[in-house]
Write an enzyme that holds these catalytic residues in place. Structure first.
Site, PDB file in Angstrom:
ATOM      1  N   TYR A  92      21.069  -0.706  -1.229  1.00 57.07           N
ATOM      2  CA  TYR A  92      21.772  -0.649  -0.261  1.00 57.07           C
ATOM      3  C   TYR A  92      23.254  -1.326  -0.270  1.00 57.07           C
ATOM      4  O   TYR A  92      24.008  -1.157   0.322  1.00 57.07           O
ATOM      5  CB  TYR A  92      21.379  -1.311   1.339  1.00 57.07           C
ATOM      6  N   HIS A 110      10.622   0.170  -3.746  1.00 60.53           N
ATOM      7  CA  HIS A 110      11.481   1.287  -3.007  1.00 60.53           C
ATOM      8  C   HIS A 110      10.923   2.648  -3.185  1.00 60.53           C
ATOM      9  O   HIS A 110      10.532   3.375  -2.118  1.00 60.53           O
ATOM     10  CB  HIS A 110      12.856   1.120  -3.492  1.00 60.53           C
TER      11      HIS A 110
END
Length: 280
Positions: A49, A110
């Site tokens: 991110y 992730h």
């Protein structure tokens, strides 16, 4: 106070958290600070991110809002390109450094990236990071039962959290049931959908009207009622407060079932099937 849920390990999380995707820089950090001030305690971020610094800055500013750092759960995630053990350890260390915190409260893989096939190696690195005190709790994202079973059989350590795509068009009944059976907390990313018509569906708006709630609150309350922890993102204070109000909405079993019935076989937002999807 937000109610909590507990994993097999004893890890306790609020039943509703705050997503930070695309909240970057000083503007992003200010939005995250407002979320903390408004009552959010579970913050979700990721290496990919590119905002771990902004999240960390907001977490370090908790004194200004009368919030103890120990009451926050700051989360980040390991990207697919760093699944090799040494790379994973270095990435976790980098994540901690970026936040400016002494440690991270929760760290997740992730995606499993099954074609590359190094997620067990990455999991070993997370276990080591927890033993070293770099992170407080560990888990995964987008892992299917087959991936979770492999982690348990090869390492003896079961994730405490599994963050998955979960919303009315993709209710994830089988995965949610597996996680609940094994004491794994299921977190829901994109719980309100993304660029679709979920919040305009009459099945949801009628329930919202009956409860004097918004459609968004109903969808989040639906996730909570099913045992998931939704992670909605919102930059504005108004929307942050609205989403947090979902914990005060109690749906009937029939209402939960009616929303679950909106599920579709092709309900994924971007066709990201963990059996084949590869994240870098």
């Amino acid at each position: 106070m937000i109610p909590t849920t507990t994993a097999h390990s004893g890890l306790t999380l609020p039943v509703l958290g705050f997503g930070t995707y695309r909240l970057k820089g000083q503007t992003g950090s200010a939005a995250i600070e407002r979320a903390i001030e408004g009552g959010y305690r579970l913050l979700d971020s990721a290496f990919n991110y590119e905002n771990e610094g902004s999240v960390g800055a907001a977490a370090r500013a908790t004194d200004r809002h009368g919030v103890d750092r120990c009451d926050l759960i700051v989360t980040s995630k390991l990207p697919g390109r760093h699944h090799a053990h040494d790379a994973a350890i270095a990435t976790i260390e980098e994540s901690v450094a970026r936040t400016g915190l002494a440690s991270l409260d929760l760290y997740l893989i992730h995606w499993p990236n099954p074609r590359i096939g190094q997620y067990v190696e990455a999991w070993g690195a997370l276990v080591e990071a927890k033993e070293r005190g770099l992170v407080g709790a560990i888990g995964v994202c987008n892992f299917l039962p087959e991936h979770l079973e492999r982690l348990r059989s090869e390492t003896g350590v079961l994730p405490e959290v599994n963050q998955i795509e979960l919303h009315p068009y993709f209710p994830q009944e089988e995965q949610l049931a597996f996680d609940l059976e094994h004491g794994i907390i299921t977190q829901a990313w994109s719980p309100l959908g993304r660029g679709n018509d979920i919040l305009d569906r009459p099945e949801i708006t009628e329930i919202a009207a009956a409860h004097g709630a918004t459609a968004g609150q109903v969808v989040l309350a639906w996730a909570v009622a099913r045992g998931a922890v939704p992670l909605p993102k919102a930059a504005s204070t108004e929307r942050q407060r609205e989403n947090l109000g979902a914990v005060d909405v109690t749906l009937t079993d029939d209402e939960v079932a009616a929303i679950t019935a909106l599920g579709r076989p092709d309900g994924r937002l971007a066709d990201q099937d963990p059996r084949v999807y590869e994240e870098l």
